[in-house]
Design a protein around this motif. Structure first.
Motif, short mmCIF file in Angstrom:
data_model
loop_
_atom_site.label_atom_id
_atom_site.label_comp_id
_atom_site.label_asym_id
_atom_site.label_seq_id
_atom_site.Cartn_x
_atom_site.Cartn_y
_atom_site.Cartn_z
N VAL A 188 0.86 -1.18 0.00
CA VAL A 188 0.00 0.00 0.00
C VAL A 188 0.90 1.23 0.00
CG1 VAL A 188 -1.78 1.29 1.28
CG2 VAL A 188 -1.81 -1.22 1.25
N TYR A 189 0.43 2.32 -0.65
CA TYR A 189 1.24 3.54 -0.81
C TYR A 189 0.43 4.77 -0.44
CZ TYR A 189 3.85 0.21 -3.62
OH TYR A 189 4.54 -0.91 -4.06
N ARG A 190 1.12 5.75 0.14
CA ARG A 190 0.50 7.04 0.43
C ARG A 190 1.42 8.13 -0.08
NH1 ARG A 190 0.61 11.29 3.92
NH2 ARG A 190 -1.40 12.30 4.37
N ALA A 191 0.88 9.02 -0.93
CA ALA A 191 1.64 10.14 -1.49
C ALA A 191 2.94 9.68 -2.13
CB ALA A 191 1.93 11.19 -0.42
N GLY A 192 2.87 8.52 -2.80
CA GLY A 192 4.02 8.02 -3.53
C GLY A 192 5.02 7.24 -2.71
N GLU A 193 4.73 7.02 -1.42
CA GLU A 193 5.65 6.30 -0.55
C GLU A 193 4.99 5.01 -0.04
OE1 GLU A 193 8.71 7.21 -0.01
OE2 GLU A 193 8.64 9.24 -0.86
N MET A 194 5.75 3.93 0.04
CA MET A 194 5.26 2.67 0.57
C MET A 194 5.00 2.80 2.07
SD MET A 194 7.08 -1.09 0.34
CE MET A 194 7.39 -0.90 -1.42
N ILE A 195 3.84 2.30 2.52
CA ILE A 195 3.50 2.33 3.93
C ILE A 195 3.07 0.92 4.37
CG2 ILE A 195 2.81 4.76 3.88
CD1 ILE A 195 -0.12 3.80 3.84
N ASN A 196 2.98 0.72 5.68
CA ASN A 196 2.49 -0.55 6.19
C ASN A 196 1.01 -0.68 5.89
OD1 ASN A 196 4.97 -1.31 7.30
ND2 ASN A 196 4.56 -0.18 9.19
N GLY A 197 0.61 -1.83 5.41
CA GLY A 197 -0.79 -2.05 5.09
C GLY A 197 -0.96 -3.31 4.27
N ASP A 198 -2.15 -3.90 4.37
CA ASP A 198 -2.47 -5.13 3.64
C ASP A 198 -3.30 -4.76 2.42
OD1 ASP A 198 -3.22 -7.56 2.66
OD2 ASP A 198 -4.21 -8.25 4.50
N PRO A 199 -2.74 -4.92 1.21
CA PRO A 199 -3.49 -4.54 0.01
C PRO A 199 -4.70 -5.42 -0.24
CG PRO A 199 -1.48 -5.68 -0.59
CD PRO A 199 -1.41 -5.45 0.89
#
Length: 199
Positions: A188-199
């Motif tokens: 998962v990505y926020r504002a172009g950066e990879m973040i912790n999260g289950d897609p």
């Protein structure tokens, strides 16, 4: 307009019969106008190469003639004709339909992808897709174009499976925040950066 003057939206006369022909002054689309003597960008004469073939591309902010493509974004230089560098007028087209007020931000021709009228050399026009105002991708790479006009590669993103999760937000008719979240098959990505999260 009246028989003697052309006026802007504030009611101010911006031209007289000495500089603009009020009888033939008409709107072409976006910020382009014409009279029997000239093409105008706003109320400045636009020095187009071939006035006889000049046409606007719907209301996208772009226009072209047989020799050049023109962009009505005022960050360009009107004195230089607002010419889109290296654009091929035969194959040039805005990329539309991604549902934001930046619907004219991206364009392409047979050789280049353009952002705000400027060529982006690394982007591949044959496979380039716009996903939102800020996210785009081609066959190998996902890009994030931030609100401060900086394009970055989304590191680690899988272009084949990448999708945008939210929508561009608008406030008072203007783009406020572009879509921030996306995902691919693994992350998962926020504002172009990879973040912790289950897609």
């Amino acid at each position: 307009k009246d028989k003697n003057h052309v006026y802007n939206g504030f009611g101010n006369a911006v031209g007289t019969v000495a500089t603009m022909d009020a009888a033939t002054f008409t709107w072409l689309g976006s910020y382009f106008y014409k009279d029997r003597n000239h093409i105008y960008l706003g109320f400045e004469i636009l020095p187009v190469s071939d006035p006889a073939t000049f046409t606007t591309l719907d209301d996208t902010g772009y226009a072209k003639d047989s020799k050049n493509v023109y962009y009505s974004y005022f960050g360009h230089n009107p004195a230089a004709g607002n010419i889109v560098p290296n654009a091929d007028p035969k194959t040039f087209a805005p990329i539309t339909g991604y549902g934001t007020l930046y619907d004219n931000w991206y364009s392409k021709d047979i050789q280049h992808v353009y952002i705000a009228g400027y060529p982006e050399g690394e982007l591949r026009p044959a496979t380039f897709m716009v996903l939102s105002s800020c996210y785009s991708k081609d066959v190998t790479t996902v890009f994030f174009y931030s609100n401060n006009d900086q394009r970055q590669v989304v590191a680690g993103a899988d272009a084949a499976t990448f999708t945008v999760l939210d929508q561009d937000l608008q406030r008072n008719g203007q783009l406020s925040i572009c879509a921030q979240y996306g995902k691919d098959k693994a992350h998962v990505y926020r504002a172009g950066e990879m973040i912790n999260g289950d897609p």
